[in-house]
Scaffold this motif. Structure first.
Motif, mmCIF file in Angstrom:
data_model
loop_
_atom_site.group_PDB
_atom_site.id
_atom_site.type_symbol
_atom_site.label_atom_id
_atom_site.label_comp_id
_atom_site.label_asym_id
_atom_site.label_seq_id
_atom_site.Cartn_x
_atom_site.Cartn_y
_atom_site.Cartn_z
ATOM 1 N N THR A 1 0.863 -1.177 0.000
ATOM 2 C CA THR A 1 0.000 0.000 0.000
ATOM 3 C C THR A 1 0.900 1.229 0.000
ATOM 4 O O THR A 1 1.761 1.376 0.863
ATOM 5 C CB THR A 1 -0.912 0.023 1.238
ATOM 6 N N ILE A 2 0.711 2.097 -0.995
ATOM 7 C CA ILE A 2 1.494 3.325 -1.103
ATOM 8 C C ILE A 2 0.553 4.491 -0.881
ATOM 9 O O ILE A 2 -0.501 4.578 -1.524
ATOM 10 C CB ILE A 2 2.167 3.427 -2.488
ATOM 11 N N ARG A 3 0.912 5.382 0.045
ATOM 12 C CA ARG A 3 0.088 6.567 0.315
ATOM 13 C C ARG A 3 0.920 7.811 0.067
ATOM 14 O O ARG A 3 2.051 7.927 0.548
ATOM 15 C CB ARG A 3 -0.425 6.575 1.750
ATOM 16 N N GLU B 1 -3.683 10.414 -1.619
ATOM 17 C CA GLU B 1 -4.116 9.325 -2.506
ATOM 18 C C GLU B 1 -3.457 8.014 -2.096
ATOM 19 O O GLU B 1 -2.311 7.996 -1.672
ATOM 20 C CB GLU B 1 -3.729 9.670 -3.954
ATOM 21 N N ARG B 2 -4.210 6.900 -2.211
ATOM 22 C CA ARG B 2 -3.674 5.578 -1.855
ATOM 23 C C ARG B 2 -3.674 4.683 -3.078
ATOM 24 O O ARG B 2 -4.604 4.709 -3.876
ATOM 25 C CB ARG B 2 -4.535 4.915 -0.785
ATOM 26 N N ILE C 1 -0.559 10.761 -8.812
ATOM 27 C CA ILE C 1 -1.265 11.564 -9.811
ATOM 28 C C ILE C 1 -1.056 13.066 -9.599
ATOM 29 O O ILE C 1 -1.278 13.852 -10.507
ATOM 30 C CB ILE C 1 -2.771 11.229 -9.838
ATOM 31 N N CYS C 2 -0.567 13.461 -8.406
ATOM 32 C CA CYS C 2 -0.282 14.875 -8.132
ATOM 33 C C CYS C 2 1.179 15.210 -8.484
ATOM 34 O O CYS C 2 1.671 16.270 -8.117
ATOM 35 C CB CYS C 2 -0.585 15.227 -6.682
ATOM 36 N N ASP C 3 1.882 14.318 -9.186
ATOM 37 C CA ASP C 3 3.278 14.464 -9.625
ATOM 38 C C ASP C 3 4.297 14.305 -8.512
ATOM 39 O O ASP C 3 5.473 14.534 -8.723
ATOM 40 C CB ASP C 3 3.519 15.794 -10.357
ATOM 41 N N ASN C 4 3.880 13.894 -7.323
ATOM 42 C CA ASN C 4 4.802 13.625 -6.224
ATOM 43 C C ASN C 4 5.512 12.307 -6.506
ATOM 44 O O ASN C 4 4.880 11.299 -6.786
ATOM 45 C CB ASN C 4 4.029 13.544 -4.910
ATOM 46 N N ASP C 5 6.845 12.308 -6.419
ATOM 47 C CA ASP C 5 7.578 11.065 -6.658
ATOM 48 C C ASP C 5 8.557 10.733 -5.542
ATOM 49 O O ASP C 5 9.357 9.820 -5.671
ATOM 50 C CB ASP C 5 8.318 11.119 -7.994
ATOM 51 N N HIS C 6 8.494 11.463 -4.416
ATOM 52 C CA HIS C 6 9.464 11.204 -3.343
ATOM 53 C C HIS C 6 8.861 11.178 -1.939
ATOM 54 O O HIS C 6 9.396 10.525 -1.073
ATOM 55 C CB HIS C 6 10.599 12.232 -3.399
#
Length: 51
Positions: free
Chosen positions: A9-11, A17-18, A38-43
């Motif tokens: 599970t990635i939050r 978003e999960r 989906i909000c462009d967060n990658d870290h």
């Protein structure tokens, strides 16, 4: 055991978003193929695993 599939599970800590994916444990790392939220967060992500 290396190579077994596990539930991950990635939050996103930015938008909340999960994502629920299947991944593999590889040399202590978890590989799911997940790149970014989906909000462009990658870290700034929180990961939880279930064997």
């Amino acid at each position: 055991m290396s190579g077994n599939r596990i539930k991950v599970t990635i939050r996103c800590r930015q938008c909340g978003e999960r994502f629920i994916l299947k991944g593999r444990r590889d040399n202590g790392r978890i590989e799911t193929g997940f790149k970014q939220c989906i909000c462009d967060n990658d870290h700034d992500l929180e990961m939880e695993t279930q064997e």
